[in-house]
Design an enzyme around this catalytic site. Structure first.
Site, short mmCIF file in Angstrom:
data_model
loop_
_atom_site.label_atom_id
_atom_site.label_comp_id
_atom_site.label_asym_id
_atom_site.label_seq_id
_atom_site.Cartn_x
_atom_site.Cartn_y
_atom_site.Cartn_z
N HIS A 77 0.81 -1.23 -0.34
CA HIS A 77 -0.12 0.07 0.00
C HIS A 77 0.98 1.30 0.01
O HIS A 77 1.15 1.82 1.02
CB HIS A 77 -0.91 0.13 1.34
CG HIS A 77 -2.13 0.87 1.11
ND1 HIS A 77 -3.30 0.71 1.30
CD2 HIS A 77 -2.30 2.29 0.55
CE1 HIS A 77 -4.19 1.62 1.23
NE2 HIS A 77 -3.50 2.74 0.83
N ASP A 79 -8.81 3.17 -3.59
CA ASP A 79 -8.23 3.95 -2.30
C ASP A 79 -8.36 5.13 -2.47
O ASP A 79 -7.89 6.00 -3.65
CB ASP A 79 -6.84 3.06 -2.38
CG ASP A 79 -6.33 3.74 -0.94
OD1 ASP A 79 -7.09 3.29 -0.03
OD2 ASP A 79 -5.03 4.22 -0.93
N HIS A 81 -5.76 -0.73 5.36
CA HIS A 81 -5.29 0.40 6.62
C HIS A 81 -6.37 0.15 7.59
O HIS A 81 -7.06 1.09 8.05
CB HIS A 81 -5.33 1.49 6.31
CG HIS A 81 -5.75 2.24 5.44
ND1 HIS A 81 -7.33 2.18 5.37
CD2 HIS A 81 -5.54 2.97 4.15
CE1 HIS A 81 -7.88 2.85 4.22
NE2 HIS A 81 -6.63 3.25 3.46
N ASP A 114 0.83 2.72 3.88
CA ASP A 114 -0.02 3.85 3.31
C ASP A 114 0.83 4.86 3.11
O ASP A 114 0.35 6.07 3.42
CB ASP A 114 -1.18 4.01 4.10
CG ASP A 114 -2.21 4.92 3.39
OD1 ASP A 114 -2.23 5.19 2.44
OD2 ASP A 114 -3.27 5.28 4.16
N HIS A 123 3.02 14.11 0.74
CA HIS A 123 2.48 15.48 0.51
C HIS A 123 3.44 16.65 0.90
O HIS A 123 4.61 16.43 1.59
CB HIS A 123 1.35 15.71 1.52
CG HIS A 123 0.18 15.00 1.40
ND1 HIS A 123 -0.91 15.13 -0.01
CD2 HIS A 123 -0.54 14.05 1.93
CE1 HIS A 123 -1.75 14.12 0.38
NE2 HIS A 123 -1.59 13.52 1.38
#
Lengths: 306, 429
Positions: free
Chosen positions: B62, B153, B232, B305, B309
């Site tokens: 992921h 997702d 998750h 996950d 950013h």
């Protein structure tokens, strides 16, 4: 005597001594407000920016008057749109303002936690004037001041906060501050308006308004914020009024010694009838006057710290 | 080129192997497992890995690589570098890029880009067209191009009807539907609903939003016979639901992220947006349930996950900041520190959850320590104490809540595709 923090971000975790000091200092300034010349030179030379990202009339005016009466230089920055939508980040806006050499920032913003963010990106003293659904500490301080003025103390008083507690920063600041000062705090309102886990803070939940009136010394009645989606949590304003609205009949039937507070602006006929809003039980306009004194106290105590 | 990994403990539960043996690797192929001669040692570059584990290459199923579309935050290359630094030889990337991974061209683009890198990238393609939840994506074509699973997702597959269709269709090639479980009508919040959201005044996101979709998906997997993988997992109730489903032999698997088994919503007290993710950090009770789930096998894998950013996006008002944190470079360290060293799960289980099970779920072969097999392995020093420093991260983004945290355990080398990542460098072997 001075405060233990150079910011006022909220009342959660603020020591009793600090709250006591602010309220005592406000008493002195309250007296200044009765003089023909309502101005002291205490913050002369200090620059304060009122950074308001959310519509506000009374809080902004109250802060501005408090600043002017302390002889500070004040600048207002008001916008109802988020800076991000304008293209400039909040951080850049703040840094630009700070580059103009300001000493204190009073901030209101729709995002909870903004005052904390400000302490990380600015060197100024930060005062929270309302952040999201988090806190509105000066409103709670002026509520506490007004109650103390009437009863001489906060300790042991039974105080109930009525209305949309879950979506009220005023309620949360009141709860934190009043608990610290030793009051017995409860909340009353429809279940959809009671915050999750509130009992864990030692706050009682009361579902019946008549009971709440009967068993308390003070009701702090919140505004039903129709503009903040309160409509989705109650079937109708009419139903809210019928079950939780404060009317003269209810007060006279249950408790003739009760004191009614309201942070304003009032939705007449919703949370309070006009009769109550203008009647003998309430101290709504005293709260407004006291607000200036309390904000003067906060500005003075923080502004003279460093 | 010949290299020898000396004195490491070979650990591969898939082969029931747990033994100290030297490995001789020539041109990326395992030539000898033990029984090396003096001549072998003389003619090879020898790496002394005494006290370390050598395990089948770690796999993170992921990861958000952001390419195509947000190459300023991460690229296939920088994400792969971060994976190698974190000990992974293979990763699966999520389809919420711009454009989405919903066409064979984009699947092939990603495969092509990862071809020369040590780290192999397996695309997870969108389950529905443009991840809009209206109609299923061309799964046959995507699978043929190299997609190994399907997911919307970032959001849940919108309706039960589309989910039913997706599960029935993907059954044809046994690929899992990987679900981000969140009821859209309950998802406007910024943190877990509870006493801490009350104190912090942040809009709440109730745990039942996740649970409702988990049970919907479990029931749909049972009904269709399709294969659902819960991404998750973050709530106690969801773990219980998956446990119940597994007892009924429903084809469901689950993963948990390191942040959901190490942090709680208490961490949000300073409003640091590096603690903002979706699903949000939950309570201590949920953390405990996830660790229990990892221990008893309810939760099959650990996945990061990894969600890069940019600084300017994260340094924002809390309610406006995007969800997600990076995780590839702290994942193994957190799993070892919080689970193995605290004696919650064993080292074998770590290998299962970070290497074997993700491959089983995605129908990929598990690397073996056998003569003639390609060397695809990770060398782990379980006792290495190190401090997380985001400024040294290979990831292009730095949004980690674990900066400055002291961890015990780290990957010290990875080998795959005739390449080795060792001491911060890629070496051809």
């Amino acid at each position: 005597m001075s405060l233990s923090s150079r910011h006022l971000l909220g009342l959660y975790g603020v020591p009793k001594e600090d709250i006591q000091l602010i309220l005592d200092t406000a008493t002195t300034f309250r007296e200044v407000l009765e003089r023909p010349i309502k101005k002291v030179p205490t913050l002369q030379g200090k620059t304060i920016v009122n950074l308001f990202y959310e519509n506000s009339t009374r809080t902004r005016i109250s802060f501005e008057l408090a600043q002017k009466r302390l002889s500070a230089d004040t600048v207002n920055f008001s916008t109802s749109t988020s800076s991000t939508k304008k293209g400039e980040s909040f951080k850049d806006t703040v840094r630009n303002i700070e580059a103009m050499k300001v000493d204190m920032i009073v901030v209101r913003h729709q995002s909870a936690g903004i005052p904390y963010f400000l302490t990380r990106i600015s060197k100024a003293n930060i005062i929270n004037a309302g952040d999201g659904l988090h806190e509105h500490p000066t409103q709670a301080l002026l509520d506490m001041y007004s109650i103390r003025e009437k009863f001489g103390t906060l300790k042991g008083l039974n105080i109930c906060i009525v209305g949309d507690v879950a979506h009220s920063r005023v309620a949360m600041s009141n709860i934190f501050g009043l608990k610290t000062m030793g009051a017995n705090v409860s909340v009353c309102g429809p279940s959809t308006m009671i915050p999750v886990g509130i009992e864990e803070l030692g706050v009682k939940v009361c579902k019946n308004i008549d009971e709440a009136i009967k068993s308390n010394d003070v009701l702090n009645v919140l505004r039903i914020q129709l503009e903040r989606d309160a409509g989705s949590r109650i079937p109708s304003v009419r139903e809210y009024h019928n079950f939780y609205g404060i009317t003269s009949e209810r007060l006279e039937k249950n408790n003739k010694n009760i004191l009614i507070l309201h942070p304003g602006p009032i939705n007449r006929g919703v949370e309070l009838t006009s009769e109550v809003a203008d009647g003998p039980y309430q101290i709504i306009l005293d709260q407004v006057t006291n607000g200036v004194a309390v904000r003067m106290a906060v500005l003075y105590l923080l502004g003279t710290m460093n | 080129m010949k290299i020898i990994l000396k004195d490491a403990t070979l650990l591969n539960p898939a082969q029931k192997l747990h033994e100290k043996k030297d490995l001789l690797i020539e041109d990326g192929i395992i030539r000898k497992v033990g029984e090396l001669t003096d001549e072998d040692y003389e003619k090879s570059t020898v790496y002394d890995f005494a006290g370390k584990y050598c395990v089948p290459g770690l796999f993170d199923m992921h990861v958000h690589l952001r390419e195509p579309g947000r190459e300023d935050e991460e690229t296939i290359e920088t994400g792969s570098n971060a994976a190698a630094a974190g000990g992974f030889t293979e990763i699966a990337c999520m389809p919420n890029t711009t454009p989405d991974i919903d066409s064979a061209e984009i699947v092939r683009y990603i495969k092509e880009k990862s071809k020369e890198h040590l780290v192999e990238v397996y695309p997870i393609a969108a389950a529905t067209k443009k991840r809009q939840g209206e109609a299923i994506s061309p799964m046959f074509e995507l699978y043929g191009a190299g997609a190994v699973g399907f997911s919307d997702d970032g959001v849940t597959i919108k309706t039960a009807a589309v989910l039913k269709n997706a599960l029935e269709y993907s059954k044809m090639f046994d690929a899992p539907i990987i679900e981000h479980c969140e009821d859209e009508s309950l998802s406007s919040g910024a943190m877990n609903e509870g006493i801490n959201s009350t104190i912090l005044g942040l809009p709440p996101l109730p745990s039942v939003s996740e649970d409702i979709i988990v049970i919907r998906d479990i029931l749909m997997a049972e009904y269709t016979g399709g294969k659902v993988h819960i991404a998750h997992i973050s709530t106690k109730r969801a773990v219980e639901l998956v446990r119940w489903a597994k007892k009924r032999n429903i084809n469901v698997t689950a993963e948990a992220t390191p942040h959901h088994f190490t942090l709680t919503d208490e961490s949000l007290k300073t409003y640091d947006t590096n603690f903002k993710m979706n699903p949000p950090l939950r309570t201590a009770e949920d953390v405990e349930a996830i660790i229990e789930g990892l221990k008893d096998g309810t939760i099959d894998c650990i996945a990061s996950d990894h969600a890069p950013h940019s600084i300017e996006e994260k340094e924002m008002e809390f309610i406006y900041a995007p969800n997600g944190i990076i995780g590839l470079e702290t994942e193994l360290g957190l799993a070892l520190s919080e689970l193995v060293h605290k004696k919650r799960i064993t080292m074998e289980q770590i290998v299962e959850k970070l290497s074997i099970n993700p491959r089983k779920i995605l129908n990929l072969p598990v690397p073996q320590f056998k003569v003639g097999e390609k060397a695809n392995l990770t060398v782990i020093d379980p006792d290495l104490i190190w401090t997380v420093d985001v400024s040294t991260f290979k990831s292009k983004s730095k949004n980690s809540p674990f900066d400055k945290k002291l961890l015990t355990g780290k990957a010290v080398a990875v080998i795959n595709k005739r390449k080795m990542y060792y001491e911060d460098k890629f070496i051809d072997i």
